[in-house]
Design an enzyme around this catalytic site. Structure first.
Site, PDB file in Angstrom:
ATOM      1  N   ARG A  48       0.988  -1.435   0.109  1.00  0.00           N
ATOM      2  CA  ARG A  48       0.113   0.314  -0.111  1.00  0.00           C
ATOM      3  C   ARG A  48       0.739   1.295  -0.272  1.00  0.00           C
ATOM      4  NH1 ARG A  48      -2.287  -0.140   5.675  1.00  0.00           N
ATOM      5  NH2 ARG A  48      -3.153  -2.235   5.472  1.00  0.00           N
ATOM      6  N   HIS A  49       1.535   1.376   0.681  1.00  0.00           N
ATOM      7  CA  HIS A  49       3.001   1.893   0.103  1.00  0.00           C
ATOM      8  C   HIS A  49       4.596   2.231   0.113  1.00  0.00           C
ATOM      9  CE1 HIS A  49       3.560   0.370   4.430  1.00  0.00           C
ATOM     10  NE2 HIS A  49       2.342   0.898   4.848  1.00  0.00           N
ATOM     11  N   GLU A  69      11.196  -2.631   7.769  1.00  0.00           N
ATOM     12  CA  GLU A  69       9.604  -3.699   8.903  1.00  0.00           C
ATOM     13  C   GLU A  69       9.410  -4.491   7.960  1.00  0.00           C
ATOM     14  OE1 GLU A  69       7.462  -0.430  10.188  1.00  0.00           O
ATOM     15  OE2 GLU A  69       9.488   0.254  11.346  1.00  0.00           O
ATOM     16  N   THR A 100       0.239  -0.820  11.342  1.00  0.00           N
ATOM     17  CA  THR A 100       0.750  -2.742  12.723  1.00  0.00           C
ATOM     18  C   THR A 100      -0.230  -1.762  14.380  1.00  0.00           C
ATOM     19  OG1 THR A 100       2.849  -2.147  11.890  1.00  0.00           O
ATOM     20  CG2 THR A 100       2.186  -3.228  13.905  1.00  0.00           C
TER      21      THR A 100
END
Ligand code: PXP
Length: 236
Positions: A48-49, A69, A100
């Site tokens: 998504r990013h 991450e 998260t």
């Protein structure tokens, strides 16, 4: 304390139009020049990013460490082994979440996560596990030979009053102390901003804070360079 700048939301903005602006790489370089000691990016399963190529480009261009991450799954492990960031921070991931939401449950997934940790460590990648400030999780992270833990500061950041904030800060202090006694290095992050971040200085021996959303938000008004140096000034 060191500052890892999470630039995921520069990519969120870029992807909103599917083009190349704003540049994730330029954002990382500006952050690097403004005092960031690491650039953190979360390669999510749904992309998504941050996209795969962003991580590859960052690895080529940056002088400071890249902290990737990622979910503790095979696909991401294979990607990390190919790109070899300085460190990997294993996080839980659910497709529907906005961000998260909780720490990794190392206790109940010890064997599975332990195997990924050992494969990444064998490739020379430094490992951090993003966990709630829970002593059992700290112990499990140590048992599977993680180098670092990153304590989830979400409950502290979302505390609704002073009593809750003190309570959550106490949990973070206890988890950090226990981790350090076991020989783990301790980072923290999530939901930290220009107001609450100063309290992180009360936690002894923290190595690095990973901060994204508030820095990128502030950058809209003051520029990324100023937003990073201002945050660095609050924690250095
Ligand atoms: N640390 C970890 C492990 C995260 O997943 C995130 C969010 O991507 C952050 C730190 C940064 O959180 P925030 O964007 O709220 O500063």
């Amino acid at each position: 304390m060191k500052l890892g700048v999470n630039i995921d939301h520069v990519a969120t903005l870029r992807n909103a139009r599917g083009g190349i602006e704003p540049s994730v790489l330029d954002a990382a370089i500006v952050s690097q020049n403004a005092g960031a000691t690491a650039i953190t990016v979360h390669l999510r399963e749904d992309r998504r990013h941050i996209l795969d190529n962003d991580v590859i480009e960052l690895k080529k261009a940056l002088k400071i460490n890249i902290n990737l991450e990622m979910a503790a799954v095979e696909e991401m492990k294979d990607f990390a082994l190919k790109v070899r960031p300085y460190s990997c921070c294993l996080v839980p991931e659910r497709r529907q979440e906005l961000t998260t939401e909780g720490g990794l449950d190392v206790v109940s997934r010890k064997d599975e996560i332990g195997k990924i940790v050992s494969e990444l460590k064998n490739a020379g990648i430094v490992i951090s596990l993003f966990i709630d400030p829970d002593l059992e999780q700290v112990k499990a992270a140590h048992d599977i030979k993680s180098d670092y833990i990153e304590l989830h500061t979400g409950c502290f950041s979302n505390a609704k009053d002073e009593i809750e904030e003190e309570f959550e800060l106490g949990r973070l202090k206890a988890a950090a102390k226990y981790g350090q006694e076991l020989g783990l290095k301790v980072n923290a992050g999530h939901g930290l901003n220009y107001k609450n971040v100063v309290r992180m200085r009360e936690i002894e021996g923290l190595c690095e804070l990973n901060i994204g959303h508030s820095i990128i938000s502030r950058a809209i008004f003051v520029g990324l360079d100023a937003a990073v140096s201002e945050m660095f000034g609050l924690i250095a």
